[in-house]
Motif scaffolding. Sequence first.
Motif, PDB file in Angstrom:
ATOM      1  N   LYS A   2     -11.545   3.743   5.203  1.00 54.13           N
ATOM      2  CA  LYS A   2     -11.679   4.613   4.034  1.00 54.13           C
ATOM      3  C   LYS A   2     -10.532   5.601   3.941  1.00 54.13           C
ATOM      4  CE  LYS A   2     -15.512   2.900   2.414  1.00 54.13           C
ATOM      5  NZ  LYS A   2     -15.551   2.220   1.110  1.00 54.13           N
TER       6      LYS A   2
ATOM      7  N   SER B 136       0.847  -1.196   0.000  1.00 55.93           N
ATOM      8  CA  SER B 136       0.000   0.000   0.000  1.00 55.93           C
ATOM      9  C   SER B 136       0.884   1.248   0.000  1.00 55.93           C
ATOM     10  CB  SER B 136      -0.907  -0.008   1.235  1.00 55.93           C
ATOM     11  OG  SER B 136      -1.715  -1.172   1.247  1.00 55.93           O
TER      12      SER B 136
ATOM     13  N   GLU C 139      -7.157   6.335  -1.802  1.00 56.71           N
ATOM     14  CA  GLU C 139      -6.128   5.327  -2.080  1.00 56.71           C
ATOM     15  C   GLU C 139      -6.133   4.858  -3.529  1.00 56.71           C
ATOM     16  OE1 GLU C 139      -4.758   2.210   0.770  1.00 56.71           O
ATOM     17  OE2 GLU C 139      -6.615   2.801   1.799  1.00 56.71           O
TER      18      GLU C 139
ATOM     19  N   ARG D  11      -8.760  -4.503  -0.231  1.00 52.79           N
ATOM     20  CA  ARG D  11      -9.252  -4.862  -1.563  1.00 52.79           C
ATOM     21  C   ARG D  11      -8.380  -4.236  -2.652  1.00 52.79           C
ATOM     22  NH1 ARG D  11     -12.150  -2.680  -5.406  1.00 52.79           N
ATOM     23  NH2 ARG D  11     -12.554  -0.798  -4.188  1.00 52.79           N
TER      24      ARG D  11
ATOM     25  N   SER E  76     -14.124  -5.616   5.423  1.00 48.85           N
ATOM     26  CA  SER E  76     -14.305  -4.332   4.760  1.00 48.85           C
ATOM     27  C   SER E  76     -13.332  -3.329   5.360  1.00 48.85           C
ATOM     28  CB  SER E  76     -15.738  -3.843   4.947  1.00 48.85           C
ATOM     29  OG  SER E  76     -15.919  -2.597   4.318  1.00 48.85           O
ATOM     30  N   SER E  77     -12.596  -2.635   4.494  1.00 50.77           N
ATOM     31  CA  SER E  77     -11.496  -1.808   4.951  1.00 50.77           C
ATOM     32  C   SER E  77     -11.957  -0.419   5.353  1.00 50.77           C
ATOM     33  CB  SER E  77     -10.439  -1.688   3.837  1.00 50.77           C
ATOM     34  OG  SER E  77      -9.943  -2.952   3.498  1.00 50.77           O
TER      35      SER E  77
ATOM     36  N   GLU F  35     -15.623  -8.214   0.055  1.00 49.63           N
ATOM     37  CA  GLU F  35     -15.548  -7.566   1.358  1.00 49.63           C
ATOM     38  C   GLU F  35     -16.784  -7.890   2.196  1.00 49.63           C
ATOM     39  OE1 GLU F  35     -12.977  -3.514   1.051  1.00 49.63           O
ATOM     40  OE2 GLU F  35     -15.028  -3.401   0.270  1.00 49.63           O
TER      41      GLU F  35
ATOM     42  N   ASN G 238      -6.469   0.013   2.480  1.00 50.26           N
ATOM     43  CA  ASN G 238      -7.555  -0.747   1.888  1.00 50.26           C
ATOM     44  C   ASN G 238      -7.045  -2.079   1.340  1.00 50.26           C
ATOM     45  OD1 ASN G 238      -9.407  -1.586  -0.417  1.00 50.26           O
ATOM     46  ND2 ASN G 238     -10.585   0.091   0.461  1.00 50.26           N
TER      47      ASN G 238
ATOM     48  N   THR H 193     -10.190  -2.937   9.566  1.00 46.04           N
ATOM     49  CA  THR H 193      -9.966  -4.098   8.697  1.00 46.04           C
ATOM     50  C   THR H 193      -9.689  -5.332   9.549  1.00 46.04           C
ATOM     51  OG1 THR H 193      -9.002  -2.557   7.118  1.00 46.04           O
ATOM     52  CG2 THR H 193      -8.718  -4.882   6.649  1.00 46.04           C
TER      53      THR H 193
END
Length: 534
Positions: free
Chosen positions: A334, A31, A150, A343, A331-332, A356, A341, A386
């Motif tokens: 925001k 990331s 992101e 995904r 689900s991550s 997710e 994140n 997460t």
Amino acid sequence: MSTINKDRYLKLNVAIEGLIDRWYAWPHLVSPATAAMNIKDRHLKIMESYIKNPKIHAAAVKDPKMLGGPFIDYNGGRVDEIKELYNATLDSRTDVLEFREAIIELTDMLKREAKGYSLDALYEKVPEILRGFVELYYDLNNNPNFRFFEALLYKSKYYEESSQSISLQLVEADDSRSFVLSTPRLNDDNLIHLDLPFKSNLIDELFKMKRIPSDYDTIKNTLGILTGQEGLFDSFFTDQAPDAYEKYANKGVRTRYFGHACVLVETDEISILIDPVISYDGYETDVKRYTINDLPEKIDYVLITHNHQDHILLETLLQLRHSIKNIIIPSSGKGNLQDPNLRLMFKNIGFDNVIELDDMESIEMDKCTITGLPFLGEHSDIDIRTKLCYHVKLHNDFKVLFVADSCNIEPKIYERIHNIMGDVDILFLGMECDGAPLSWLYGPLLSEKLERDKDFSRRLAGCNFDQGISLVDIFNPKNVFVYAMGLEPWLQFISSIKYTDESRPIVESNKLVNECIKRGIDAERLFGEKTIEY
């Protein structure tokens, strides 16, 4: 010499290490924002320290009390190569290092100037290289913060696929490798480094060969193996087919423990693999273990509980990518720095089958329902979303609960969950209750160093006895398995954990297992491998 035009198998003990700037890849290095912070405040700091005093590192690596510390494991040698890597990182990662400085500058600016009034005027004071990548906001207590868009970062120069590579090696003898967070991977006579991005389908084609033979010369030439490494590459292959996988065909449920937090749940219709961390086969070992050859050829669902390097092991996931039908992730958040994140991370490294789940959200199939449940603690009280526990309901109403490293600091939450989900048949519970302090993992993300007593009060810790037995009381399982302890020798290079009989997690988990047995509940702290059919 290689065999001409002959189909061969990749040996089961060939490992792949995904690397970023020659450091072992984990999600915070993929990331873009977290990568910038770790490159500056982990990698460069460790290398600079080693260059100045390699003997201190050599002594620390040999001290069991320093296990997992920021010390390079090259016995005080190869200083020139570390210096070369240090300089190469400074040269090639100029943009990313400037990005990190801008994050610190933005954080300081918000502390100084965001006093509860509108933030509109402050957008002009956002460092230029961050403008268009961030949103400024207040929480409901008027504390200022920012979040990243992101998806835009992954399309920018701050996501550099050219920094990604892989190394291939045979894992043999004692499973030993240097600790991943503190030792970069330099060239070695036993390693083959290849400049491949993680999303490359050549990785899939290579690791399919652990089960399906393919033409050796084709894969060698496609990967661009250098002449001087042909002999080593050839040693990674065999003419001998692996044992065939025996698909579970009974009408019940089979669980297989693969080590740490990795469990395979199977019926005759579905396979579910939780937190894949797979060991290797093909050599003598004192610890029995299941390996990649003990997995189905196709895995219906992989479940990821949380974004730590011992639960999202890219080394395993890259090998299995071609056989995974779906990955379920929490689900991550925001765009907050500390909560990248998942995904987006998976998508950008070649996983297109990511689903997710939120708290109390389910995926329902004919014979199976997978539900994400709240996951407490283990993240040092940082705002990280997460994370999920998983409730798996199979045919005949058979229920398995995977709590992973969740710390039951507020039993009322799980009491409310029980009111909805009911009792379970099996509870998998993590009890690494002496976890590392906040700074061990999240230190590079902090704009200011945390005071030592505060740092050590905020642990990456799972349940102790009282918290664990409370979960047993709430969910009334027939079987309790303590797992996710990092006990297996093949996990030490990831977790840096090495217990004695007096270690608190061992004492607390022994107490829980004994209490469960006393109550007539089958219980065990798992180690190595375990199969149970129901």
